[in-house]
Design a protein around this motif. Structure first.
Motif, PDB file in Angstrom:
ATOM      1  N   THR A  15       6.265  -1.282  -8.182  1.00  0.00           N
ATOM      2  CA  THR A  15       6.019  -1.157  -9.622  1.00  0.00           C
ATOM      3  C   THR A  15       4.754  -1.834 -10.115  1.00  0.00           C
ATOM      4  O   THR A  15       4.339  -1.598 -11.251  1.00  0.00           O
ATOM      5  N   ASP A  16       4.118  -2.667  -9.306  1.00  0.00           N
ATOM      6  CA  ASP A  16       2.936  -3.416  -9.740  1.00  0.00           C
ATOM      7  C   ASP A  16       1.718  -2.947  -8.950  1.00  0.00           C
ATOM      8  O   ASP A  16       1.565  -3.279  -7.787  1.00  0.00           O
ATOM      9  N   SER A  17       0.857  -2.149  -9.586  1.00  0.00           N
ATOM     10  CA  SER A  17      -0.286  -1.581  -8.879  1.00  0.00           C
ATOM     11  C   SER A  17      -1.327  -2.626  -8.498  1.00  0.00           C
ATOM     12  O   SER A  17      -2.274  -2.327  -7.792  1.00  0.00           O
ATOM     13  N   VAL A  18      -1.158  -3.874  -8.954  1.00  0.00           N
ATOM     14  CA  VAL A  18      -2.065  -4.942  -8.537  1.00  0.00           C
ATOM     15  C   VAL A  18      -1.695  -5.407  -7.127  1.00  0.00           C
ATOM     16  O   VAL A  18      -2.555  -5.730  -6.315  1.00  0.00           O
ATOM     17  N   VAL A  19      -0.407  -5.422  -6.809  1.00  0.00           N
ATOM     18  CA  VAL A  19       0.063  -5.848  -5.489  1.00  0.00           C
ATOM     19  C   VAL A  19      -0.416  -4.861  -4.426  1.00  0.00           C
ATOM     20  O   VAL A  19      -1.010  -5.237  -3.424  1.00  0.00           O
ATOM     21  N   VAL A  20      -0.139  -3.595  -4.625  1.00  0.00           N
ATOM     22  CA  VAL A  20      -0.601  -2.525  -3.732  1.00  0.00           C
ATOM     23  C   VAL A  20      -1.222  -1.444  -4.610  1.00  0.00           C
ATOM     24  O   VAL A  20      -0.509  -0.722  -5.303  1.00  0.00           O
TER      25      VAL A  20
END
Length: 64
Positions: A15-20
């Motif tokens: 859900t977090d596009s910063v992580v992947v």
């Protein structure tokens, strides 16, 4: 999250596009913009290919 057995870390990855970043999640070249990734995935056949799914399997998933 708990209902489908995801850990907090797994949930964050999904859900977090910063992580992947999207480009990495779907196998695009490094640094591809989100807009270009979305454009590249907007065709159902290309989307299925990126997920290593048969097109017919994608259709079956959508119909459920």
């Amino acid at each position: 999250m708990e209902e489908i057995g995801l850990s907090r870390e797994e949930y964050k990855v999904l859900t977090d596009s910063v992580v992947v970043p999207l480009w990495q999640m779907f196998g695009f070249p490094s640094g591809t913009s989100d807009a270009d990734v979305i454009s590249g995935l907007s065709n159902a056949q290309q989307f299925a290919k990126r997920l290593s799914l048969a097109f017919t399997d994608l259709v079956a998933l959508i119909q459920t």
